[in-house]
Scaffold this active site. Structure first.
Site, PDB file in Angstrom:
ATOM      1  N   GLN A 146      -4.328  -1.430   9.703  1.00 44.80           N
ATOM      2  CA  GLN A 146      -4.385  -2.792   9.172  1.00 44.80           C
ATOM      3  C   GLN A 146      -5.024  -3.736  10.193  1.00 44.80           C
ATOM      4  O   GLN A 146      -4.671  -3.734  11.372  1.00 44.80           O
ATOM      5  CB  GLN A 146      -2.960  -3.258   8.814  1.00 44.80           C
ATOM      6  CG  GLN A 146      -2.887  -4.606   8.131  1.00 44.80           C
ATOM      7  CD  GLN A 146      -3.468  -4.609   6.719  1.00 44.80           C
ATOM      8  OE1 GLN A 146      -3.540  -3.579   6.052  1.00 44.80           O
ATOM      9  NE2 GLN A 146      -3.885  -5.764   6.257  1.00 44.80           N
TER      10      GLN A 146
ATOM     11  N   LYS B 202       0.848  -1.202   0.000  1.00 46.21           N
ATOM     12  CA  LYS B 202       0.000   0.000   0.000  1.00 46.21           C
ATOM     13  C   LYS B 202       0.881   1.249   0.000  1.00 46.21           C
ATOM     14  O   LYS B 202       0.641   2.201  -0.761  1.00 46.21           O
ATOM     15  CB  LYS B 202      -0.930  -0.017   1.228  1.00 46.21           C
ATOM     16  CG  LYS B 202      -2.029  -1.071   1.107  1.00 46.21           C
ATOM     17  CD  LYS B 202      -2.751  -1.365   2.424  1.00 46.21           C
ATOM     18  CE  LYS B 202      -3.720  -2.535   2.230  1.00 46.21           C
ATOM     19  NZ  LYS B 202      -4.364  -2.999   3.458  1.00 46.21           N
TER      20      LYS B 202
ATOM     21  N   ASP C 222     -10.861   2.993   4.368  1.00 49.86           N
ATOM     22  CA  ASP C 222     -11.370   1.618   4.318  1.00 49.86           C
ATOM     23  C   ASP C 222     -12.895   1.594   4.443  1.00 49.86           C
ATOM     24  O   ASP C 222     -13.507   0.536   4.275  1.00 49.86           O
ATOM     25  CB  ASP C 222     -10.824   0.819   5.504  1.00 49.86           C
ATOM     26  CG  ASP C 222      -9.627  -0.020   5.151  1.00 49.86           C
ATOM     27  OD1 ASP C 222      -9.518  -0.427   3.999  1.00 49.86           O
ATOM     28  OD2 ASP C 222      -8.819  -0.274   6.068  1.00 49.86           O
TER      29      ASP C 222
HETATM   30  N1  GUN Z   1      -6.859  -6.715   6.470  1.00 47.04           N
HETATM   31  C1  GUN Z   1      -7.130  -7.451   5.369  1.00 47.04           C
HETATM   32  N2  GUN Z   1      -7.670  -6.695   4.415  1.00 47.04           N
HETATM   33  C2  GUN Z   1      -7.745  -5.442   4.918  1.00 47.04           C
HETATM   34  C3  GUN Z   1      -8.219  -4.202   4.394  1.00 47.04           C
HETATM   35  O1  GUN Z   1      -8.705  -4.091   3.259  1.00 47.04           O
HETATM   36  N3  GUN Z   1      -8.126  -3.143   5.226  1.00 47.04           N
HETATM   37  C4  GUN Z   1      -7.618  -3.238   6.475  1.00 47.04           C
HETATM   38  N4  GUN Z   1      -7.582  -2.153   7.217  1.00 47.04           N
HETATM   39  N5  GUN Z   1      -7.177  -4.357   6.991  1.00 47.04           N
HETATM   40  C5  GUN Z   1      -7.234  -5.454   6.204  1.00 47.04           C
END
Ligand code: GUN
Length: 301
Positions: free
Chosen positions: A98, A54, A121
């Site tokens: 995350q 990311k 998100d």
């Molecule tokens: N863990 C697995 N996929 C994601 C996601 O798309 N966003 C976040 N914040 N954590 C994750």
């Protein structure tokens, strides 16, 4: 006949080019550089890879990219402190914490602390509620990626039967809302659903987000259906259920792709399908959040 493979990488590259163009325009016309902050707590190797990708993508697009890494022993108060500091940082427009978080930290407490305007998100109750109300500003990245793939592959999906298997906050729930808003007839299935194969065989759009390797079999698929595989499962490289003993692994989805591809019209591969879209959608959200925080209209991406 065999299904056409939906090339997630190609769709993602096209979206990325649109995001890059709009980000360049935001900078040249308004002096705004989108900023993304990631917060990782602990040392889970898979999460580290996701977060690194990311940040790398954000940097490649010329975004400001900041990363906060806290030890797995961090307290809830420390994580909340980081989130609040990032809420107040004007150079940061999007914050991604995350998941999953270590057990001593309540996910709800962290999401409640996150400024909804920076919630790229779309996991906060505010953004989930806006989506339910048909007024979404920020939409969860993987469901958004799936909707873009469906639109660019099928065009309108009005009246089609869609089945979403999995009811997570990150995927299943927002995906169902987006499908409904696009006029599909939506069914949600989960671990307590009875006779899942029969339900699946009725679906024109079959979406699997279960987290179990090759769970959806070829004979669950309606002939001519579109199959979207959201699963990312690591299995021993000999195949699902075999262990080479050498520690080598490969990624497979929730769908038995080879079998399903004999019946479906379109299918997403793993890797190279939905996953390729998710990170670019995160950048799209960061761009949208940056424009909104600068008081500008939403960029057309
Ligand atoms: N863990 C697995 N996929 C994601 C996601 O798309 N966003 C976040 N914040 N954590 C994750």
């Amino acid at each position: 006949m065999s299904a056409t493979i939906i090339d997630g990488k190609a769709h993602a590259a096209a979206l990325r080019a649109r995001v890059a163009g709009e980000a360049a325009r935001l900078k040249s016309e308004h002096g705004v550089i989108p900023g993304l902050a990631t917060v990782l707590v602990g040392d889970d190797p898979a999460s580290e890879v996701y977060v690194r990708n990311k940040n790398k993508t954000a940097q490649a697009l010329g975004f400001n990219s900041v990363h906060r890494h806290l030890p797995g022993t961090a307290s809830e108060a420390e994580v909340l402190g980081e989130v609040r500091a990032l809420n107040g940082d004007k150079s940061v427009h999007g914050i991604l914490v995350q998941l999953p978080l270590p057990g001593q930290i309540r996910e709800e407490a962290v999401l409640d602390a996150l400024d909804p305007a920076k919630d790229v998100d779309a996991l906060t109750p505010t953004n989930a509620g806006l989506l339910l109300s048909g007024r979404a500003r920020l939409v969860s990245c993987t469901p958004m990626g799936v909707m873009i793939l469906l639109r660019e592959t099928l065009g309108a999906i009005t009246g089609l039967d869609a089945l979403v298997i999995g009811r997570s906050l990150l995927f299943g729930k927002p995906a169902a809302q987006l499908l409904l808003a696009a006029n599909a007839t939506v069914t949600m299935a989960h671990s307590k659903t009875r006779d899942l194969p029969a339900l699946a065989r009725r679906a024109d759009i079959l979406i699997a987000a279960i987290g179990r390797a090759h769970y959806v079999k070829g004979d669950w698929v309606k002939p001519g259906a579109t199959v979207i595989d959201v699963g990312i499962n690591r299995v021993p490289s000999g195949g699902a259920g075999t262990d080479t003993g050498e520690g080598r692994t490969r990624l497979v989805g929730d769908v038995d792709t080879d079998e399903a591809a004999k019946v479906a019209r379109f299918i997403t591969p793993v890797p190279g399908g939905v996953g390729a879209m998710t990170i670019v959608c995160l950048m799209r959200n960061t761009l949208i959040a940056a424009a909104a925080q600068a008081g500008l209209p939403a960029p057309e991406v």
